[in-house]
Design a protein around this motif. Structure first.
Motif, mmCIF file in Angstrom:
data_model
loop_
_atom_site.group_PDB
_atom_site.id
_atom_site.type_symbol
_atom_site.label_atom_id
_atom_site.label_comp_id
_atom_site.label_asym_id
_atom_site.label_seq_id
_atom_site.Cartn_x
_atom_site.Cartn_y
_atom_site.Cartn_z
ATOM 1 N N ASN A 16 0.294 -1.259 -0.116
ATOM 2 C CA ASN A 16 -0.249 0.009 0.149
ATOM 3 C C ASN A 16 0.493 1.524 -0.203
ATOM 4 O O ASN A 16 0.520 2.302 0.786
ATOM 5 N N CYS A 17 1.362 0.902 -0.554
ATOM 6 C CA CYS A 17 2.984 2.313 -0.090
ATOM 7 C C CYS A 17 2.127 3.304 -1.887
ATOM 8 O O CYS A 17 2.280 2.838 -2.893
ATOM 9 N N PRO A 18 1.908 4.807 -1.236
ATOM 10 C CA PRO A 18 1.692 5.549 -2.614
ATOM 11 C C PRO A 18 2.688 6.213 -3.176
ATOM 12 O O PRO A 18 2.230 6.292 -4.998
ATOM 13 N N ALA A 43 7.024 -0.065 4.194
ATOM 14 C CA ALA A 43 7.110 0.792 2.881
ATOM 15 C C ALA A 43 5.969 1.699 2.760
ATOM 16 O O ALA A 43 5.033 1.965 2.659
ATOM 17 N N VAL A 44 6.591 3.124 2.810
ATOM 18 C CA VAL A 44 5.803 4.368 2.715
ATOM 19 C C VAL A 44 6.625 5.301 2.168
ATOM 20 O O VAL A 44 8.240 4.835 1.874
ATOM 21 N N ARG A 45 6.304 6.480 1.539
ATOM 22 C CA ARG A 45 6.344 7.736 1.230
ATOM 23 C C ARG A 45 7.688 8.029 2.138
ATOM 24 O O ARG A 45 8.916 8.263 1.741
ATOM 25 N N THR A 75 7.159 9.672 -8.467
ATOM 26 C CA THR A 75 5.910 10.482 -7.513
ATOM 27 C C THR A 75 7.276 10.739 -6.284
ATOM 28 O O THR A 75 6.543 12.215 -5.409
ATOM 29 N N HIS A 76 8.266 10.921 -6.102
ATOM 30 C CA HIS A 76 9.302 11.441 -5.364
ATOM 31 C C HIS A 76 10.341 11.598 -6.287
ATOM 32 O O HIS A 76 11.368 11.242 -7.258
ATOM 33 N N THR A 77 11.932 12.617 -5.942
ATOM 34 C CA THR A 77 12.596 12.972 -6.976
ATOM 35 C C THR A 77 13.797 12.558 -5.721
ATOM 36 O O THR A 77 14.301 12.322 -4.886
ATOM 37 N N GLU A 101 14.630 14.319 -3.227
ATOM 38 C CA GLU A 101 14.489 14.035 -2.312
ATOM 39 C C GLU A 101 15.237 12.807 -1.315
ATOM 40 O O GLU A 101 15.127 12.467 0.054
ATOM 41 N N ARG A 102 15.773 11.964 -1.891
ATOM 42 C CA ARG A 102 16.525 10.575 -1.854
ATOM 43 C C ARG A 102 17.611 11.375 -1.465
ATOM 44 O O ARG A 102 18.421 10.862 -0.344
ATOM 45 N N VAL A 103 18.244 12.322 -2.023
ATOM 46 C CA VAL A 103 19.832 12.210 -1.040
ATOM 47 C C VAL A 103 19.716 13.915 -0.405
ATOM 48 O O VAL A 103 20.943 13.532 0.291
ATOM 49 N N CYS A 148 13.868 -4.647 6.891
ATOM 50 C CA CYS A 148 14.462 -3.682 5.817
ATOM 51 C C CYS A 148 13.540 -3.241 4.936
ATOM 52 O O CYS A 148 12.328 -4.317 4.151
ATOM 53 N N ARG A 149 13.531 -2.595 4.325
ATOM 54 C CA ARG A 149 13.257 -1.965 2.840
ATOM 55 C C ARG A 149 13.306 -1.435 1.741
ATOM 56 O O ARG A 149 14.464 -1.679 1.795
ATOM 57 N N PRO A 150 13.329 -1.460 0.488
ATOM 58 C CA PRO A 150 14.449 -0.861 -0.563
ATOM 59 C C PRO A 150 15.457 0.132 -0.183
ATOM 60 O O PRO A 150 14.734 1.353 0.461
#
Ligand code: SF4
Length: 396
Positions: free
Chosen positions: A73-75, A122-124, A191-193, A196-198, A394-396
């Motif tokens: 259910n991750c958006p 599992a989320v944004r 859905t994200h950039t 945002e991860r960096v 763990c998640r990705p």
């Protein structure tokens, strides 16, 4: 291809390798060239990568396992991910574990010889004001106070305040993968950039939390995108690098992407080692695509591997892996004469489904940092050093 051309290119690879082995660096342009070209003896890469691994880690490899704390259910729309709500995948979905369940999972992880439990969702991402985030902070605090294992996490995109609260709760390491090279990322996720991860990685580092970050190879990217990813991780100076190879899951956007040929996978591992000679590079999801060449990952420069099943995909059996490590003469998380008992890859009662990617963890304790070690009693530390197998949710 003529023998002379092959010899010339191989000699060029040898010269760059000699530079890397003597403390110099491979440039981005050289890395792109080596990723792209195939007119040289690829074993030259492995030879140097293996020496780099031995120089940094000796004969010791690091192992980790994963399980999921909130599944599905991750958006977000990451094309490889079985947990995206936009993909019709057959995974088990469930909400966030309770604090009690997290502590229970941590205790079980400790019993199985792990020194760390990563809480993964599992989320944004989270904002500090959200109810679930506060539950997670409580969960991390409870795991740390329980004292069996270190508290790690992988919770998506976050900023300074969230990391401040997690650190205050005792979090020592955070996983956040870049996934791929910057210029390929928009093909993977809209859905994200990348930034945002960096920025999430930078925020974690700024507050003094160790960062585990890597990506997935074989998602349809060009070889040059792999160099982009490796150099981005180098620039961010992350602490650990989990390398995955795409396991295409039915129902995802990448369900029809074919696995890379085994030598191409090994070449990627070796070049990541060339670019990141001192980092802990773990091989995680997709290792099975190597087939008979699985044992070559260490000669290609990997310093660790994930054992046990992945979140939504199968790995081969833990006992087969441990036999392979012993047959290779590798020292893994304890003396070879008395390897730690590894009965199951999963600790959470609800563990199992989730993304195919990973969160291999190495703790501050393993690296001897005072801040990490300080949270453990001397006897626990002794026990962990003798059975140092990492364990993460763990998640990705
Ligand atoms: S990779 Fe993470 S952010 Fe992307 S869809 Fe999967 S769980 Fe969500």
């Amino acid at each position: 291809m003529g023998t002379m051309a092959l010899d010339m290119m191989t000699e060029r690879v040898r010269q760059i390798g000699e530079r890397v082995l003597t403390g110099g660096a491979i440039t981005f342009e050289e890395a792109v060239e080596l990723f792209e070209r195939s007119d040289y003896d690829v074993h030259e890469l492995f030879h140097v990568a293996n020496r780099l691994r031995l120089n940094q880690f000796g004969n010791r490899i690091h192992l980790c396992s994963i399980v999921n704390a909130k599944s599905g259910n991750c958006p977000e729309d990451c094309g490889f991910c079985s947990q995206s709500a936009r993909h019709a995948t057959e995974i088990q979905k469930y909400g966030l574990m309770s604090t009690e369940e997290m502590v229970k999972a941590a205790r079980k992880a400790g019993e199985q010889g792990a020194f760390a439990l990563g809480v993964v969702t599992a989320v944004r991402g989270y904002s500090a004001s959200s109810k679930d985030f506060q539950k997670l902070v409580e969960g991390i605090r409870a795991i740390v106070q329980d004292g069996r294992v270190e508290g790690h996490a992988s919770l998506g995109i976050m900023g300074h305040e969230e990391f401040r609260q997690l650190k205050a709760a005792g979090l020592t390491e955070f996983n956040h993968n870049l996934e791929t090279g910057r210029s390929f990322f928009p093909k993977i996720c809209t859905t994200h950039t990348y930034d945002e991860r960096v920025n999430t990685i930078k925020a974690a580092k700024a507050i003094g939390i160790r960062v585990c970050s890597g990506g997935i190879i074989g998602m349809g990217e060009e070889p040059a995108h792999r160099a982009e990813l490796a150099f981005a991780l180098k620039e961010l100076d992350v602490d650990e690098v989990p390398l995955n190879f795409l396991v295409s899951v039915d129902g995802t956007r990448q369900e029809n992407v074919s696995p890379l040929p085994p030598l191409e996978m090994l070449k990627a591992i070796a070049l990541f080692r060339w670019i990141l000679p001192t980092k802990n590079i773990f091989i995680c999801a997709g290792r099975q695509h190597l087939g008979e060449l699985q044992s070559m990952i260490f000669f290609a420069g990997a310093s660790g591997a994930m054992v046990g099943d992945f979140l939504t995909t199968k790995n081969r059996s833990v006992s087969d892996d441990l036999k392979m490590f012993r047959d290779l003469g590798l020292d893994f998380d304890g003396p070879l004469s008395a390897p730690p008992p590894v009965s199951s890859p999963s600790v959470g009662e609800r563990g199992g489904p989730g993304s195919s990617a990973t969160y291999p963890s190495t703790s501050a304790v393993r690296h001897g940092s005072k801040s990490g070690a300080a949270i453990f009693s001397a006897s626990l530390r002794t026990a962990m050093y003798s059975r140092m197998r990492s364990f993460t949710l763990c998640r990705p």
